[in-house]
Design a protein around this motif. Structure first.
Motif, PDB file in Angstrom:
ATOM      1  N   ASN A 199       0.913  -1.012  -0.031  1.00 41.26           N
ATOM      2  CA  ASN A 199      -0.053   0.016   0.008  1.00 41.26           C
ATOM      3  C   ASN A 199       0.980   1.228  -0.002  1.00 41.26           C
ATOM      4  OD1 ASN A 199      -2.237   1.791   0.272  1.00 41.26           O
ATOM      5  ND2 ASN A 199      -2.414   1.373   2.412  1.00 41.26           N
TER       6      ASN A 199
ATOM      7  N   ARG B  57      -0.412  -0.185 -13.430  1.00 37.87           N
ATOM      8  CA  ARG B  57       0.234   0.729 -12.492  1.00 37.87           C
ATOM      9  C   ARG B  57       1.474   0.034 -12.033  1.00 37.87           C
ATOM     10  NH1 ARG B  57      -3.524   2.917  -7.971  1.00 37.87           N
ATOM     11  NH2 ARG B  57      -4.268   4.108  -9.517  1.00 37.87           N
TER      12      ARG B  57
ATOM     13  N   LEU C  39       5.387   0.743 -11.882  1.00 38.76           N
ATOM     14  CA  LEU C  39       6.077   1.099 -10.735  1.00 38.76           C
ATOM     15  C   LEU C  39       7.286   0.044 -10.696  1.00 38.76           C
ATOM     16  CD1 LEU C  39       3.273   2.136  -8.503  1.00 38.76           C
ATOM     17  CD2 LEU C  39       4.788   3.762  -9.573  1.00 38.76           C
TER      18      LEU C  39
ATOM     19  N   THR D  97       1.441   5.536  -0.919  1.00 39.69           N
ATOM     20  CA  THR D  97       0.593   6.866  -1.156  1.00 39.69           C
ATOM     21  C   THR D  97       1.292   7.821  -2.109  1.00 39.69           C
ATOM     22  OG1 THR D  97      -0.220   6.665   1.149  1.00 39.69           O
ATOM     23  CG2 THR D  97      -0.212   8.831   0.057  1.00 39.69           C
ATOM     24  N   PHE D  98       0.872   8.690  -3.069  1.00 34.82           N
ATOM     25  CA  PHE D  98       1.206   9.429  -3.961  1.00 34.82           C
ATOM     26  C   PHE D  98       0.556  10.628  -3.969  1.00 34.82           C
ATOM     27  CE2 PHE D  98       2.606   5.466  -5.745  1.00 34.82           C
ATOM     28  CZ  PHE D  98       3.975   5.578  -6.135  1.00 34.82           C
ATOM     29  N   GLU D  99       1.044  11.860  -4.452  1.00 34.74           N
ATOM     30  CA  GLU D  99       0.368  12.984  -4.791  1.00 34.74           C
ATOM     31  C   GLU D  99      -0.557  12.662  -5.885  1.00 34.74           C
ATOM     32  OE1 GLU D  99      -0.670  16.568  -6.758  1.00 34.74           O
ATOM     33  OE2 GLU D  99       1.123  15.330  -7.472  1.00 34.74           O
ATOM     34  N   ALA D 100      -1.814  13.112  -5.846  1.00 34.38           N
ATOM     35  CA  ALA D 100      -2.567  12.909  -6.915  1.00 34.38           C
ATOM     36  C   ALA D 100      -2.509  13.122  -8.306  1.00 34.38           C
ATOM     37  CB  ALA D 100      -3.936  13.912  -6.651  1.00 34.38           C
TER      38      ALA D 100
ATOM     39  N   LEU E 278       0.529  12.995  -9.555  1.00 38.12           N
ATOM     40  CA  LEU E 278       1.703  12.239  -9.821  1.00 38.12           C
ATOM     41  C   LEU E 278       1.448  10.773 -10.158  1.00 38.12           C
ATOM     42  CD1 LEU E 278       4.664  11.155 -10.335  1.00 38.12           C
ATOM     43  CD2 LEU E 278       4.820  10.945  -7.681  1.00 38.12           C
ATOM     44  N   LEU E 279       0.106  10.191  -9.383  1.00 32.63           N
ATOM     45  CA  LEU E 279      -0.472   9.265  -9.489  1.00 32.63           C
ATOM     46  C   LEU E 279      -1.272   9.091 -10.886  1.00 32.63           C
ATOM     47  CD1 LEU E 279      -0.954   6.320  -8.230  1.00 32.63           C
ATOM     48  CD2 LEU E 279      -3.033   7.372  -7.404  1.00 32.63           C
ATOM     49  N   ARG E 280      -1.803  10.157 -11.309  1.00 33.81           N
ATOM     50  CA  ARG E 280      -2.790  10.352 -12.301  1.00 33.81           C
ATOM     51  C   ARG E 280      -1.667  10.175 -13.555  1.00 33.81           C
ATOM     52  NH1 ARG E 280      -5.605  14.045 -11.145  1.00 33.81           N
ATOM     53  NH2 ARG E 280      -4.040  15.897 -11.824  1.00 33.81           N
TER      54      ARG E 280
ATOM     55  N   ILE F 264       1.295   8.653 -13.449  1.00 33.83           N
ATOM     56  CA  ILE F 264       1.748   7.229 -13.553  1.00 33.83           C
ATOM     57  C   ILE F 264       0.693   6.499 -14.552  1.00 33.83           C
ATOM     58  CG2 ILE F 264       2.036   5.104 -12.146  1.00 33.83           C
ATOM     59  CD1 ILE F 264       3.384   7.030 -10.153  1.00 33.83           C
ATOM     60  N   ASP F 265      -0.675   6.682 -13.937  1.00 34.41           N
ATOM     61  CA  ASP F 265      -1.717   5.894 -14.611  1.00 34.41           C
ATOM     62  C   ASP F 265      -1.689   6.119 -16.076  1.00 34.41           C
ATOM     63  OD1 ASP F 265      -2.015   4.670 -12.230  1.00 34.41           O
ATOM     64  OD2 ASP F 265      -3.873   5.700 -11.870  1.00 34.41           O
TER      65      ASP F 265
END
Length: 130
Positions: A94, A116, A120, A96-99, A101-103, A105-106
């Motif tokens: 589990n 994803r 990663l 956690t990423f800043e929103a 950055l996660l967007r 990545i996706d």
């Protein structure tokens, strides 16, 4: 994480050659400096699939070795190469990423047609090799 030091040799008219003072039968090569460590990691991982892993020498003890000193005097240089052991099992994590950055990545993973998690893992392997 276990890591071994590798000697990188480069003649004017050749690719980069990589050898491991602690592992005399492990070699690698690279056409350019940017891929030296990545190729060395791959060679180390392939070797480790079938071998017991010895305790790596320290940088200080390697510098005391005559063969290493001679190689360094001839222009070789040392790089630290991590050994990422493949255990064959997957572990859920589990994170956690800043929103934003996660967007990103996706979106990048989707464009590449991978998950994803695969993206990663690939990024982590690349970062470990630099």
């Amino acid at each position: 994480m276990v890591a071994f030091y590798a000697l990188v040799h480069k003649d004017d008219d050749s690719a980069f050659g990589v050898s491991f003072p602690d592992l005399p039968n492990v070699f690698s090569a690279a056409d350019d400096e940017d891929t030296v460590v990545a190729n060395a990691i791959e060679a180390l991982e392939l070797w480790a699939e079938d071998q017991p892993i010895p305790v790596p020498s320290t940088l200080e003890s390697l510098r005391e070795r005559k063969d290493v000193r001679e190689a360094l005097e001839e222009g070789a240089f040392l790089v630290r190469v991590p050994l990422v052991e493949h255990e064959g099992r997957v572990v859920r994590a589990n994170v956690t990423f800043e929103a934003g950055l996660l967007r990103a990545i996706d979106e990048t993973a989707r464009r590449r047609g991978i998950s994803r998690a695969a993206f990663l893992a690939s990024a982590a392997r690349k970062a470990l090799g630099t």
